[in-house]
Design a protein around this motif. Structure first.
Motif, PDB file in Angstrom:
ATOM      1  N   TYR A  47      24.156 -21.484  50.523  1.00 25.52           N
ATOM      2  CA  TYR A  47      24.823 -21.484  49.208  1.00 25.52           C
ATOM      3  C   TYR A  47      26.213 -22.097  49.280  1.00 25.52           C
ATOM      4  O   TYR A  47      26.804 -22.227  50.357  1.00 25.52           O
ATOM      5  N   THR A  68      28.455 -20.536  41.707  1.00 23.51           N
ATOM      6  CA  THR A  68      27.694 -20.393  42.956  1.00 23.51           C
ATOM      7  C   THR A  68      26.357 -21.096  42.800  1.00 23.51           C
ATOM      8  O   THR A  68      25.722 -20.983  41.743  1.00 23.51           O
ATOM      9  N   GLU A  94      33.025  -7.238  37.300  1.00 19.22           N
ATOM     10  CA  GLU A  94      32.804  -8.689  37.337  1.00 19.22           C
ATOM     11  C   GLU A  94      31.661  -9.051  36.393  1.00 19.22           C
ATOM     12  O   GLU A  94      30.771  -8.230  36.156  1.00 19.22           O
ATOM     13  N   HIS A 155      37.815  -9.258  48.106  1.00 19.44           N
ATOM     14  CA  HIS A 155      36.462  -9.151  48.651  1.00 19.44           C
ATOM     15  C   HIS A 155      36.498  -8.264  49.881  1.00 19.44           C
ATOM     16  O   HIS A 155      37.321  -8.477  50.771  1.00 19.44           O
ATOM     17  N   TYR A 157      33.955  -7.446  52.770  1.00 18.44           N
ATOM     18  CA  TYR A 157      32.650  -7.805  53.334  1.00 18.44           C
ATOM     19  C   TYR A 157      32.219  -6.856  54.449  1.00 18.44           C
ATOM     20  O   TYR A 157      31.088  -6.896  54.899  1.00 18.44           O
TER      21      TYR A 157
HETATM   22  C1  M6P Z   1      30.367 -15.191  42.989  1.00 17.54           C
HETATM   23  C2  M6P Z   1      31.644 -14.378  42.990  1.00 17.54           C
HETATM   24  C3  M6P Z   1      32.536 -14.791  44.145  1.00 17.54           C
HETATM   25  C4  M6P Z   1      31.748 -14.737  45.453  1.00 17.54           C
HETATM   26  C5  M6P Z   1      30.483 -15.568  45.358  1.00 17.54           C
HETATM   27  C6  M6P Z   1      29.596 -15.512  46.610  1.00 17.54           C
HETATM   28  O1  M6P Z   1      30.693 -16.504  42.687  1.00 17.54           O
HETATM   29  O2  M6P Z   1      31.310 -13.014  43.101  1.00 17.54           O
HETATM   30  O3  M6P Z   1      33.635 -13.939  44.200  1.00 17.54           O
HETATM   31  O4  M6P Z   1      32.554 -15.186  46.524  1.00 17.54           O
HETATM   32  O5  M6P Z   1      29.714 -15.103  44.260  1.00 17.54           O
HETATM   33  O6  M6P Z   1      29.386 -14.211  47.075  1.00 17.54           O
HETATM   34  P1  M6P Z   1      29.908 -13.729  48.510  1.00 17.54           P
HETATM   35  O7  M6P Z   1      31.407 -13.875  48.517  1.00 17.54           O
HETATM   36  O8  M6P Z   1      29.449 -12.303  48.594  1.00 17.54           O
HETATM   37  O9  M6P Z   1      29.267 -14.601  49.522  1.00 17.54           O
END
Ligand code: M6P
Ligand code: ZN
Length: 183
Positions: A47, A68, A94, A155, A157
């Motif tokens: 992605y 995304t 969100e 974020h 993680y």
């Molecule tokens: C969405 C939002 C971003 C996020 C992205 C990918 O666009 O939620 O904030 O970064 O999804 O998700 P992740 O950061 O969990 O990989």
């Protein structure tokens, strides 16, 4: 102001637009089937994310906008998906909105209860405060969605890196099925 292409959510690149790409190799440990993961081309893009951050990360009262794109694919039976995160400030919510493709928004509360919402063109999703979130592509075409979140959400993680979600989205008998982890 920036420009977005509403046909695919892509943002015009610029100084305020941050871009990142996640390959299979960067998602080590994310998918259940490590053997299948090792047998794949680890340079495969899973992605891409664009984030428009017009104010500094961490600023209270602002908003960020993102796009995304998750490629179609599977690692073993598990669909290509995002890493997934909680917000560092847990009480921040969100929105996600799907532009094209088919997928799932996988949600998990702080007790690891996990559920999903189907993503299809036009679906708009509210991610409540205190809820971890990840998206997966269950279709045959790229999944495009846009997102909007508070600029002080951040974020986190770590929890998901260590323990994952309470269930995994697998391709079972030709359909997407959320399979709960064994205790
Ligand atoms: C969405 C939002 C971003 C996020 C992205 C990918 O666009 O939620 O904030 O970064 O999804 O998700 P992740 O950061 O969990 O990989
Ligand atoms: Zn988020």
């Amino acid at each position: 102001m920036i420009q977005m292409d509403w046909s695919n959510g892509l943002l015009q690149p610029g100084a305020e637009v941050l871009e990142s790409v996640k390959t299979l190799g960067q998602l080590d440990g994310l998918f259940a089937d490590a053997g299948a993961w090792r047998g794949m081309d680890l340079n495969t893009v899973v992605y891409r994310v664009q984030a428009w951050c017009p104010i500094a990360d961490g600023t209270e009262g602002g908003l960020f906008w993102g796009n995304t794109v998750i490629e179609p694919g599977q690692v073993g039976a598990e669909y290509f998906m995002t890493h997934g995160h909680f917000h560092r400030q847990r009480d921040r919510a969100e929105y996600y909105a799907t532009i094209s493709g088919e997928g799932a928004l996988i949600l998990m509360d702080e007790n690891r209860k996990t559920w999903m919402e189907a993503m299809r063109p036009g679906s708009v999703h509210f991610i409540p405060p205190h809820i971890g979130h990840r998206t997966a592509n269950t279709g045959k075409a790229p999944l495009h969605f846009v997102a909007c979140w508070p600029s002080d959400a951040g974020h986190d993680y770590e929890l998901i890196r260590q323990k994952g979600f309470g269930a995994r989205l697998l391709h079972v008998d030709g359909a997407a099925k959320l399979v709960t982890e064994r205790a």
